[in-house]
Enzyme design. Structure first.
Site, short mmCIF file in Angstrom:
data_model
loop_
_atom_site.label_atom_id
_atom_site.label_comp_id
_atom_site.label_asym_id
_atom_site.label_seq_id
_atom_site.Cartn_x
_atom_site.Cartn_y
_atom_site.Cartn_z
N GLY A 1 0.81 -1.22 0.00
CA GLY A 1 0.00 0.00 0.00
C GLY A 1 0.84 1.27 0.00
O GLY A 1 0.48 2.27 0.60
N GLU B 1 7.06 8.56 -5.44
CA GLU B 1 7.07 7.16 -5.02
C GLU B 1 7.97 6.35 -5.94
O GLU B 1 7.90 6.50 -7.16
CB GLU B 1 5.62 6.62 -5.07
CG GLU B 1 5.51 5.18 -4.67
CD GLU B 1 4.12 4.58 -4.94
OE1 GLU B 1 3.15 5.34 -5.19
OE2 GLU B 1 4.01 3.35 -4.92
N GLN C 1 14.38 -3.97 9.96
CA GLN C 1 15.80 -3.63 10.20
C GLN C 1 16.65 -3.94 8.96
O GLN C 1 17.49 -3.14 8.55
CB GLN C 1 16.34 -4.44 11.38
CG GLN C 1 15.71 -4.09 12.72
CD GLN C 1 16.31 -4.95 13.83
OE1 GLN C 1 17.51 -5.22 13.85
NE2 GLN C 1 15.48 -5.40 14.74
N CYS D 1 -16.68 1.79 -22.87
CA CYS D 1 -15.72 1.54 -23.95
C CYS D 1 -16.10 0.25 -24.69
O CYS D 1 -17.04 0.23 -25.45
CB CYS D 1 -14.30 1.54 -23.40
SG CYS D 1 -13.10 1.95 -24.67
N PHE D 2 -15.41 -0.86 -24.42
CA PHE D 2 -15.78 -2.13 -25.05
C PHE D 2 -17.25 -2.45 -24.75
O PHE D 2 -17.97 -2.99 -25.59
CB PHE D 2 -14.87 -3.23 -24.49
CG PHE D 2 -14.83 -4.47 -25.33
CD1 PHE D 2 -14.20 -4.47 -26.56
CD2 PHE D 2 -15.41 -5.65 -24.88
CE1 PHE D 2 -14.14 -5.63 -27.34
CE2 PHE D 2 -15.35 -6.81 -25.64
CZ PHE D 2 -14.72 -6.80 -26.87
N GLU E 1 -12.25 -5.59 -34.72
CA GLU E 1 -11.22 -6.03 -33.77
C GLU E 1 -11.12 -7.56 -33.77
O GLU E 1 -10.07 -8.12 -33.47
CB GLU E 1 -11.58 -5.54 -32.35
CG GLU E 1 -10.54 -5.88 -31.31
CD GLU E 1 -10.80 -5.22 -29.94
OE1 GLU E 1 -11.80 -4.49 -29.79
OE2 GLU E 1 -9.98 -5.45 -29.03
N ARG F 1 -8.85 1.71 -29.61
CA ARG F 1 -8.37 1.76 -30.98
C ARG F 1 -9.55 1.75 -31.95
O ARG F 1 -9.47 2.29 -33.04
CB ARG F 1 -7.48 0.53 -31.21
CG ARG F 1 -6.55 0.62 -32.37
CD ARG F 1 -5.48 -0.47 -32.30
NE ARG F 1 -4.33 -0.02 -31.54
CZ ARG F 1 -3.88 -0.61 -30.44
NH1 ARG F 1 -4.48 -1.68 -29.95
NH2 ARG F 1 -2.83 -0.14 -29.81
N HIS G 1 -13.82 6.54 -20.67
CA HIS G 1 -13.70 5.90 -19.34
C HIS G 1 -14.03 6.91 -18.24
O HIS G 1 -13.11 7.51 -17.66
CB HIS G 1 -12.28 5.36 -19.15
CG HIS G 1 -11.98 4.17 -20.00
ND1 HIS G 1 -12.29 2.89 -19.61
CD2 HIS G 1 -11.44 4.07 -21.23
CE1 HIS G 1 -11.94 2.04 -20.56
NE2 HIS G 1 -11.41 2.75 -21.56
N GLU H 1 -14.82 6.41 -15.28
CA GLU H 1 -14.34 5.99 -13.96
C GLU H 1 -13.01 6.65 -13.60
O GLU H 1 -12.68 6.78 -12.43
CB GLU H 1 -14.21 4.45 -13.90
CG GLU H 1 -13.08 3.82 -14.72
CD GLU H 1 -13.44 3.53 -16.17
OE1 GLU H 1 -14.36 4.18 -16.71
OE2 GLU H 1 -12.78 2.65 -16.78
N1 GLN Z 1 -10.86 -3.09 -27.55
C1 GLN Z 1 -11.62 -1.91 -27.80
C2 GLN Z 1 -10.85 -0.88 -28.63
O1 GLN Z 1 -9.67 -0.96 -28.73
C3 GLN Z 1 -12.11 -1.28 -26.51
C4 GLN Z 1 -11.00 -0.75 -25.66
C5 GLN Z 1 -11.42 -0.48 -24.25
O2 GLN Z 1 -12.45 -0.96 -23.80
N2 GLN Z 1 -10.66 0.29 -23.53
O3 GLN Z 1 -11.45 0.00 -29.17
#
Ligand code: GLN
Length: 542
Positions: free
Chosen positions: A16, A139, A191, A380-381, A404, A469, A514, A516
């Protein structure tokens, strides 16, 4: 005046160190100081972008499009300071820069060596791209004693010498194991680890001792004596029930006080920790629980979806709800029916992912969520699979797929080789290197008025981080919209679909970016807040 705190780790990894650094950053901020957090990673990859999430956990993407270590995610979640490309470096990058300079002849005929050339490059990195922050927390990845971290430790040793103690400090995080058979906490590994560090010329000022039990005074005294640190600079780091309890826990053990004392900064005024107390309170006393199924690929290793699970927790904090995650490997749906796995959940999330394996299972999860009106969040995916599902099952395109996975009769998701970023055009070739060649970092997205996302964001333009991609193929927009899928977010040039949703569904949103990555416990991302609120509503139905 910028002060530098170098944080190293000893004995074992996974103690951590990243969290301790992030928590110290938050504590210094709570005392009114500005901070910047950086990570030096000793591995040879130029960046973690090409590393498997199974090995290295999530790749954290910054606004400026760097693929970085997941610890930078902790830094951002704890301090709110957006990380940059210049906050993470690896041995691979340092060496490729040094070698490029050597090839250009920049070293003027000198013999290029680890000391001083590599160590100079590391020192330059540590000091570059700063804006007069009060503190830089740096770090060092890995564990003291690793061969590959030697140049980094040598570089920070030199820096400590150049900056002097008034501008630099060394902190070392170790393990103090409890041996049940002896009924004792053991200080010897600490130590030895400090001895190793001393052998490299670094005397730590503060030791953070990770342990499962309270540290008796005798042990603290012993560590202080043998490791040559002040007694109150031996900081116990006990396990806590939530990572957001870490800043307050370290504050109570005096971490920020000893740091300020070292730098001769005032210590009387206590930091303001209300936000952290409130967050911990919300995590500890939720008013209920929802279950979210995360249908992905790297589900055995929770670190692979670190920012995602944190963002879901933040959505819970915003709704005073505890969020339980059901991690489901999508390949299971190749063999078993989705119903038994998904019937009881209050929300389904398909996260980012790469490659064909498990994709059909994800498509089944999307279909289940759409048909059963269960809140669905595709990231994303997860958005791309939602589009493939719509194309196949609503628009009647049997051969719909993503390129893909190879040739597709209906390439509803395809490779983009050119797109615009502001006024620039970015280009990629089909055969380009895999490293650093995706659409990476922050891009603007225009939201269609009166859609669900426009209501959630309360804005007409947003900026979110990308790492992919392939893109949803805009030429299928009409067909998909006729089938009911709304393209509610587009790139400003109108070429790249960024968000899809359905009108007649309680909560169904797929995003190409993304979200998140930008969520914080004190500022939960609106999409996660809204998704968890929808899951709460769903939990009242089932
Ligand atoms: N594999 C997909 C792409 O390259 C989605 C990538 C992802 O979910 N970050 O577009």
């Amino acid at each position: 005046m910028t002060r530098f705190i170098f944080i190293t780790g000893g004995v074992v990894s996974s103690l951590g160190k990243g969290l301790a650094s992030a928590a110290l950053g938050a504590l210094l901020q709570a005392r009114g100081y500005s901070v910047r957090l950086r990570k030096l990673d000793p591995y040879l990859n130029v960046d973690p972008g090409t590393m498997s999430p199974f090995q290295h956990g999530e790749v954290y993407v910054t606004d400026d499009g760097a693929e970085t270590d997941l610890d930078l995610g902790h830094y951002e979640r704890f301090t709110g300071v957006p990380s940059r490309q210049s906050d993470n470096v690896t041995t691979g990058r340092i060496y490729s820069d040094v070698i490029a300079k050597e090839r250009r002849g920049d070293y003027l005929g000198a013999t290029v060596q680890v000391i001083p050339h590599v160590t100079d490059a590391i020192k330059e990195f540590v000091k570059a791209d700063l804006n007069g922050e009060d503190f830089v927390l740096c770090e060092i990845g890995g564990t003291v004693g690793d061969i590959e971290s030697l140049p980094f430790l040598e570089a920070i040793r030199q820096l400590g010498n150049e900056l002097g103690p008034e501008r630099s400090m060394f902190m070392h995080l170790t393990l103090v194991p409890y041996i049940a058979a002896a009924g004792e906490l053991k200080t010897k590994p600490t130590q030895h680890s400090v001895k190793e560090l001393l052998g490299l010329g670094i005397q730590p000022h503060v030791l953070i001792c990770r342990m499962e039990r309270e540290m008796p005074e005798a042990e603290r005294r012993k560590i202080a004596l043998f490791c040559n640190v002040r007694q109150d600079c031996v900081i116990p780091g006990l396990d806590v029930d939530s990572i957001y309890a870490v800043p307050v826990a370290y504050h109570e053990q005096g971490m920020d006080t000893v740091v300020c004392r070292h730098f001769r900064l005032p210590i009387d005024k206590k930091p303001s920790l209300t936000i952290w107390n409130d967050i911990v309170e919300a995590v500890r006393r939720p008013e209920g629980e929802v279950t979210i199924a995360v249908v992905g690929k790297y589900v055995q290793l929770p670190d692979a979806y670190k920012s995602l699970s944190e963002a879901l927790t933040h959505g819970g904090i915003a709704n005073n709800i505890s969020v339980k995650l059901d991690w489901i490997d999508s390949e299971i749906f190749d063999r078993e029916d989705v119903v038994q796995h998904l019937e009881h959940v209050h929300g389904i999330l398909v996260p980012g992912g790469f490659g064909e394996r498990g994709s059909e299972g994800k498509i089944k999860a999307v279909q289940f969520a759409r048909e059963r009106s269960i809140p669905y969040f595709g990231i994303c995916f997860g958005m791309q699979m939602a589009v493939v599902e719509a194309a196949r099952n609503l628009a009647g395109m049997e051969g719909a797929s993503s390129t893909e996975f190879g040739h597709a009769a209906e390439p509803v998701v395809g490779l983009m080789t050119e797109w615009s970023k502001g006024s620039d055009v970015e280009q990629r070739g089909e055969e380009d290197d895999l490293g650093g060649t995706m659409r990476l970092g922050s891009y603007l997205c225009d939201l269609k008025p009166e859609t669900h996302v426009a209501e959630i964001y309360r804005s007409s333009t947003i900026s979110e981080r990308h790492r992919h991609r392939y893109e949803v193929n805009i030429t299928y927009r009409e067909k998909l919209e006729a089938a009911g899928m709304i393209f509610s977010g587009l790139s400003p040039d109108g070429v790249l679909p960024e968000i899809v949703e359905y009108k007649d569904h309680p909560w169904f949103i797929g995003v190409q970016f993304h979200p998140e990555l930008k969520s914080k416990p004190f500022d939960p991302h609106p999409l996660f807040t809204s998704f968890i609120a929808a899951a709460v509503a769903q939990s009242r139905l089932v």
